[in-house]
Write a protein that holds these residues in place. Structure first.
Motif, mmCIF file in Angstrom:
data_model
loop_
_atom_site.group_PDB
_atom_site.id
_atom_site.type_symbol
_atom_site.label_atom_id
_atom_site.label_comp_id
_atom_site.label_asym_id
_atom_site.label_seq_id
_atom_site.Cartn_x
_atom_site.Cartn_y
_atom_site.Cartn_z
ATOM 1 N N LEU A 7 3.295 -6.027 -7.341
ATOM 2 C CA LEU A 7 4.396 -5.090 -7.101
ATOM 3 C C LEU A 7 5.283 -4.950 -8.346
ATOM 4 O O LEU A 7 5.759 -3.855 -8.664
ATOM 5 C CB LEU A 7 5.223 -5.591 -5.910
ATOM 6 C CG LEU A 7 6.017 -4.567 -5.106
ATOM 7 C CD1 LEU A 7 5.138 -3.429 -4.620
ATOM 8 C CD2 LEU A 7 6.682 -5.241 -3.915
ATOM 9 N N ILE A 59 0.845 -1.203 0.000
ATOM 10 C CA ILE A 59 0.000 0.000 0.000
ATOM 11 C C ILE A 59 0.885 1.260 0.000
ATOM 12 O O ILE A 59 0.588 2.241 -0.702
ATOM 13 C CB ILE A 59 -0.963 -0.012 1.213
ATOM 14 C CG1 ILE A 59 -1.995 -1.138 1.066
ATOM 15 C CG2 ILE A 59 -1.665 1.343 1.391
ATOM 16 C CD1 ILE A 59 -2.901 -1.048 -0.145
ATOM 17 N N LEU A 63 -4.739 0.191 -11.482
ATOM 18 C CA LEU A 63 -5.826 0.319 -10.509
ATOM 19 C C LEU A 63 -6.464 -1.049 -10.232
ATOM 20 O O LEU A 63 -6.714 -1.412 -9.073
ATOM 21 C CB LEU A 63 -6.867 1.301 -11.058
ATOM 22 C CG LEU A 63 -8.041 1.665 -10.166
ATOM 23 C CD1 LEU A 63 -7.548 2.505 -8.993
ATOM 24 C CD2 LEU A 63 -9.085 2.436 -10.947
ATOM 25 N N TYR A 76 -7.366 3.720 3.801
ATOM 26 C CA TYR A 76 -7.533 2.263 3.825
ATOM 27 C C TYR A 76 -6.408 1.596 4.632
ATOM 28 O O TYR A 76 -6.669 0.700 5.443
ATOM 29 C CB TYR A 76 -7.565 1.708 2.395
ATOM 30 C CG TYR A 76 -7.313 0.224 2.342
ATOM 31 C CD1 TYR A 76 -8.300 -0.682 2.714
ATOM 32 C CD2 TYR A 76 -6.060 -0.281 1.973
ATOM 33 C CE1 TYR A 76 -8.056 -2.041 2.716
ATOM 34 C CE2 TYR A 76 -5.803 -1.631 1.969
ATOM 35 C CZ TYR A 76 -6.803 -2.507 2.337
ATOM 36 O OH TYR A 76 -6.540 -3.852 2.354
ATOM 37 N N LEU A 124 -6.038 5.321 -0.407
ATOM 38 C CA LEU A 124 -5.111 4.248 -0.015
ATOM 39 C C LEU A 124 -4.592 4.460 1.402
ATOM 40 O O LEU A 124 -4.484 3.499 2.179
ATOM 41 C CB LEU A 124 -3.927 4.187 -0.991
ATOM 42 C CG LEU A 124 -4.141 3.462 -2.318
ATOM 43 C CD1 LEU A 124 -2.904 3.601 -3.197
ATOM 44 C CD2 LEU A 124 -4.451 1.985 -2.111
ATOM 45 N N PHE A 178 -6.969 8.980 -5.078
ATOM 46 C CA PHE A 178 -6.713 7.554 -4.822
ATOM 47 C C PHE A 178 -5.619 7.372 -3.760
ATOM 48 O O PHE A 178 -5.697 6.459 -2.939
ATOM 49 C CB PHE A 178 -6.326 6.853 -6.126
ATOM 50 C CG PHE A 178 -6.361 5.347 -6.038
ATOM 51 C CD1 PHE A 178 -7.529 4.672 -5.747
ATOM 52 C CD2 PHE A 178 -5.201 4.605 -6.236
ATOM 53 C CE1 PHE A 178 -7.562 3.289 -5.654
ATOM 54 C CE2 PHE A 178 -5.222 3.215 -6.145
ATOM 55 C CZ PHE A 178 -6.410 2.563 -5.860
ATOM 56 N N ILE A 197 3.676 -2.543 -10.532
ATOM 57 C CA ILE A 197 3.831 -1.176 -10.002
ATOM 58 C C ILE A 197 5.147 -0.564 -10.522
ATOM 59 O O ILE A 197 5.231 0.638 -10.748
ATOM 60 C CB ILE A 197 3.829 -1.199 -8.445
ATOM 61 C CG1 ILE A 197 2.482 -1.677 -7.903
ATOM 62 C CG2 ILE A 197 4.223 0.145 -7.837
ATOM 63 C CD1 ILE A 197 1.367 -0.699 -7.983
ATOM 64 N N SER A 211 2.377 1.575 -3.482
ATOM 65 C CA SER A 211 1.311 1.972 -4.412
ATOM 66 C C SER A 211 0.982 3.447 -4.248
ATOM 67 O O SER A 211 0.737 4.155 -5.231
ATOM 68 C CB SER A 211 0.043 1.139 -4.170
ATOM 69 O OG SER A 211 0.301 -0.207 -4.382
ATOM 70 N N TRP A 222 -7.064 2.009 8.223
ATOM 71 C CA TRP A 222 -8.188 1.143 8.600
ATOM 72 C C TRP A 222 -7.728 -0.320 8.680
ATOM 73 O O TRP A 222 -8.088 -1.039 9.613
ATOM 74 C CB TRP A 222 -9.319 1.287 7.568
ATOM 75 C CG TRP A 222 -10.435 0.304 7.766
ATOM 76 C CD1 TRP A 222 -11.501 0.415 8.607
ATOM 77 C CD2 TRP A 222 -10.574 -0.981 7.120
ATOM 78 N NE1 TRP A 222 -12.294 -0.699 8.521
ATOM 79 C CE2 TRP A 222 -11.755 -1.569 7.621
ATOM 80 C CE3 TRP A 222 -9.829 -1.677 6.166
ATOM 81 C CZ2 TRP A 222 -12.196 -2.824 7.205
ATOM 82 C CZ3 TRP A 222 -10.278 -2.935 5.754
ATOM 83 C CH2 TRP A 222 -11.448 -3.485 6.271
ATOM 84 N N CYS A 236 1.191 6.259 -7.095
ATOM 85 C CA CYS A 236 0.033 7.080 -7.480
ATOM 86 C C CYS A 236 0.337 8.566 -7.319
ATOM 87 O O CYS A 236 -0.086 9.379 -8.157
ATOM 88 C CB CYS A 236 -1.191 6.694 -6.653
ATOM 89 S SG CYS A 236 -1.814 5.073 -7.086
ATOM 90 N N ILE A 295 -4.116 -3.148 -8.034
ATOM 91 C CA ILE A 295 -4.045 -2.676 -6.639
ATOM 92 C C ILE A 295 -5.295 -3.154 -5.878
ATOM 93 O O ILE A 295 -5.203 -3.669 -4.758
ATOM 94 C CB ILE A 295 -3.904 -1.132 -6.580
ATOM 95 C CG1 ILE A 295 -2.512 -0.712 -7.082
ATOM 96 C CG2 ILE A 295 -4.096 -0.626 -5.146
ATOM 97 C CD1 ILE A 295 -2.304 0.795 -7.203
#
Lengths: 68, 206
Positions: free
Chosen positions: B194, A11, B76, A54, A51, A47, B197, A14, A57, A18, B79
């Motif tokens: 990954l 995460i 997207l 999230y 993320l 996004f 990514i 990512s 959470w 992003c 992910i």
């Protein structure tokens, strides 16, 4: 490393991707003026926020599960 | 005749502090890092070493015809599929096999979306336009990297589908063992995502 830890790492990476993509899209918009590119950039920043929310959470929700 | 029992499928090994499956999948992923690392290195070396002008020059982004919008959409999708994969494992941890199967099925669906988009919107139009691996070094690397990645996605689809179907019988006899197997699959799936990514900015944005 457990799946839980690897997921958090995923995460984070990512989110960085992003954010970088968002910056790239905004830069493209400033050079070429394509509104769709700006929309992708702004969507990417949203996004990133999703993320991060999230991820927080996920950490909270799965804190009771073993296997860290 | 004695029955052989695999050791440390549930409880961790006293020395490694990992159950056998997790140790195995991490060793496998280490070999995968070397495989993809070698291909990424090839990309960097060929790109840096390409002449500035002439027929062997590295193509400008516009010449490749790659759509970052399609690549971004697929990013997207992958992910989100990692989120559903980890949720399947979390559902098993809370002894909810029905929810876990639903999450696994969603992961398979998202993986299929990725493959269908890749094939119909990228591979087929590229090949029809004559942009095959033999066209230039960029397309040779593009098809090698993304093709190998797509094969890994297909492998993941097969394994996850097995755990939704016949593989889930293990849940009835040894739920912890089954949960560990899904965790190992999740580690593999996260690794594959990954890789994408890193592939996305390298191939689509530069």
């Amino acid at each position: 490393m457990s799946l839980k830890a690897f997921h958090i790492l995923f995460i984070v990476i990512s989110s960085i991707l992003c954010a970088g993509f968002g910056a790239w899209a905004v830069n493209e918009y400033l050079h070429f003026g394509d509104a769709a590119t700006l929309a992708w950039g702004l969507g990417s920043f949203i996004f990133v926020a999703l993320l991060l929310v999230y991820g927080r959470w996920f950490l909270k929700k799965l804190s009771g599960l073993n296997g860290w | 005749m004695s029955t052989a029992v695999l050791p440390y499928t549930v409880e961790p090994h006293p020395i490694t502090r990992l159950y056998s499956g997790k140790l195995g999948i991490w060793l496998f992923l280490a070999s995968e890092v070397m495989l993809f690392g070698a291909l990424f290195s090839s990309y960097v070396l060929l790109r840096v070493g390409a002449p500035v002008a002439g027929p062997a020059a590295w193509p400008a982004h516009a010449e490749t015809g790659l759509s970052w919008k399609i690549g971004g959409f697929n990013t997207l999708v992958l992910i989100i599929s990692s989120v559903t994969m980890v949720m399947a494992w979390a559902a098993l941890k809370t002894h909810n096999i029905g929810r876990a199967k639903a999450y696994l099925a969603t992961t398979v669906f998202l993986a299929l979306v990725f493959i269908v988009v890749k094939l119909t919107l990228e591979y087929i139009p590229k090949i029809q336009a004559g942009h095959t691996p033999s066209h230039n070094n960029f397309f040779a690397l593009y098809f090698t990297l993304t093709g190998l990645h797509a094969l890994h996605i297909i492998g993941g689809i097969i394994v996850i589908t097995y755990f939704i179907g016949p593989g889930s019988a293990l849940w009835k006899t040894d739920p912890e063992y089954f949960t560990n197997r899904v965790e190992c699959t999740g580690l593999y799936w996260h690794f594959v995502d990954l890789v994408w990514i890193f592939l996305f900015p390298v191939l689509y944005l530069t």
